[in-house]
Design an enzyme around this catalytic site. Structure first.
Site, PDB file in Angstrom:
ATOM      1  N   ASP A 154     -12.173  -9.625 -15.742  1.00  0.00           N
ATOM      2  CA  ASP A 154     -12.518 -10.868 -16.350  1.00  0.00           C
ATOM      3  C   ASP A 154     -11.294 -11.547 -17.147  1.00  0.00           C
ATOM      4  OD1 ASP A 154     -13.187 -13.091 -17.947  1.00  0.00           O
ATOM      5  OD2 ASP A 154     -14.956 -12.343 -18.545  1.00  0.00           O
ATOM      6  N   HIS A 181       0.745  -1.216  -0.178  1.00  0.00           N
ATOM      7  CA  HIS A 181       0.190  -0.091   0.128  1.00  0.00           C
ATOM      8  C   HIS A 181       0.995   1.250   0.068  1.00  0.00           C
ATOM      9  CE1 HIS A 181      -3.466   2.392   0.223  1.00  0.00           C
ATOM     10  NE2 HIS A 181      -4.172   1.905   1.270  1.00  0.00           N
TER      11      HIS A 181
END
Length: 441
Positions: free
Chosen positions: A383, A163
């Site tokens: 996807d 992060h």
């Protein structure tokens, strides 16, 4: 079968993937927007897919091939953290580095339905790498680790990002770019903008003694027994109800209606405060990690790669919050967001640079409701060629009492899934709160 056996995960292999082409040495200093997160934990995302079991090995190879290509653009994720001679942090990539860690695993007794039923993150931990690992450890660990776990009827992708080098917008930009390449695109549609110094060119030396000392004990998250996690799924019509209620009586001088985010945040803040049974004089803080790409001067492109977020805080007492109609809290939140302009960001940066405080993940404020992630992220469009995810979740890292993650509903439309972590007794109260649940379908 014992319940714990159902979630048993066995590691099959561990490898590393780096950019397909030689890039040479690249360096980019971390800037003021990145550095406060150095003592947070790695950010974890879990994507659950149905099917693909028979082709699991082929899928893994295809994902690795796509990763090799996407890392040519997002090479910082294949690098490491380093400090220069002045002690300033930077992200560095070189061709001789290991790159991204890729783990393959199997949970042969686990079905996608088992994982979709899980509200908490305790049983999901085995599916995501780097639990309770501080971003600071990016000095000697990969900045991205991906675990691909074969299920009985599907597969799970657990991604753990450092992060200190990127926020949610950059995370999902990377994920969608990787998916693009895996589904036949020759190149990614949006290149990452990699020069962080365009947003803030300051060299800040950090004293990391406290977080380093706490690495083994003080920085560990509160035990899962103290926190209860639940997903509240707000349908599009539920969101409309919440929004209509907050906007029913606009305050004097209001120039625009409260947004979906402001309305839902008000609804959550009110309900969580009630559930906590606070005294009227107790303070409560609402915190939002706001994207500053369009707020800084000059504005940065959406494709800016890094952290370009700041925590915005709003404070009031529990008594005032509860005694007033919802537009009171909504006005506080709206004002805090609207006034966080380039000038406010500059002032915050200067203040922090004069006295750099390393936050821990749980420093969002007393009795807080802290909102991360965003329903604007198109997480269900990721996807890779074997279908859209059945569910997208955040892992166990960086969770504390009052942490909220927002995701779009899988069904599309304007529904929003709200992941909340609360102290157990407060969560029990929230689950019984008819007014909160009225809008929850």
């Amino acid at each position: 079968m014992a319940p714990e056996a159902r979630f048993k995960v066995e590691t099959i292999s561990k490898s590393h993937v780096k950019p397909q082409k030689l890039i040479g040495r690249k360096e980019c200093q971390l800037v003021t927007f990145d550095l406060p997160y150095i003592a947070f934990y790695y950010n974890q995302k879990l994507l659950i897919y149905k099917g693909g079991v028979e082709e699991f090995e082929g899928i893994v190879e295809k994902l690795k091939d796509g990763l090799r290509v996407v890392l040519e653009e997002f090479y910082q994720l294949a690098g490491k953290l380093e400090k220069d001679d002045d002690g300033v942090f930077k992200v560095v990539y070189d061709d001789d580095m290991d790159g991204v860690e890729v783990v393959t695993a199997a949970a042969e007794y686990t079905e996608t339905a088992d994982l979709l039923k899980e509200e908490g993150t305790l049983k999901l931990k085995e599916f995501i790498p780097y639990n309770e690992v501080l971003n600071l450890e990016g000095l000697h660990r990969p900045l991205l680790s991906v675990q691909l776990t074969k299920l009985k009827d599907g597969l799970v992708m657990g991604c753990t990002f450092n992060h200190a080098i990127l926020d949610g917008t950059s995370t999902w930009h990377f994920m969608s770019s990787w998916a693009e390449l895996c589904t036949g695109s020759k190149s990614i549609s949006v290149q990452p903008f990699l020069d962080r110094t365009q947003a803030r060119n300051t060299r800040v030396k950090l004293d990391l003694t406290p977080p380093a000392q706490q690495n083994g004990d003080g920085a560990t998250p509160p035990s899962a027994t103290l926190l209860k996690e639940k997903i509240f799924r707000f349908s599009e019509s539920a969101i409309e109800k919440v929004k209509a209620k907050v906007n029913a009586n606009p305050p004097d001088g209001a120039t625009k209606p409260f947004s979906t985010f402001q309305s839902l945040s008000t609804h959550i803040w009110h309900s969580v405060t009630n559930a906590r049974n606070l005294k009227p004089e107790d303070y409560t803080v609402f915190t939002v990690f706001a994207d500053c790409r369009k707020r800084v001067d000059p504005p940065m492109p959406e494709s800016y790669f890094g952290n370009l977020i700041q925590a915005i805080f709003t404070v009031t007492t529990a008594g005032l919050l509860q005694a007033n109609p919802p537009e009171f809290a909504a006005s506080l939140i709206q004002k805090a967001i609207d006034t966080h302009d380039a000038k406010a960001i500059e002032a915050r940066n200067k203040e922090w640079e004069s006295n750099p405080i390393i936050f821990q993940y749980k420093d969002a404020g007393v009795n807080c409701v802290a909102v991360g992630s965003s329903p604007r992220f198109k997480v269900y469009d990721v996807d890779f060629g074997f279908g859209k995810p059945e569910s997208v979740r955040s892992g166990a890292n960086n969770r504390f009492d009052g942490m909220v993650y927002l995701y779009p509903s899988k069904d599309g439309g304007k529904g929003i899934d709200v992941e909340i972590s609360l102290e157990a007794s407060a969560m029990d109260n929230l689950e019984k709160d008819k007014e909160f649940l009225l809008s929850h379908e």
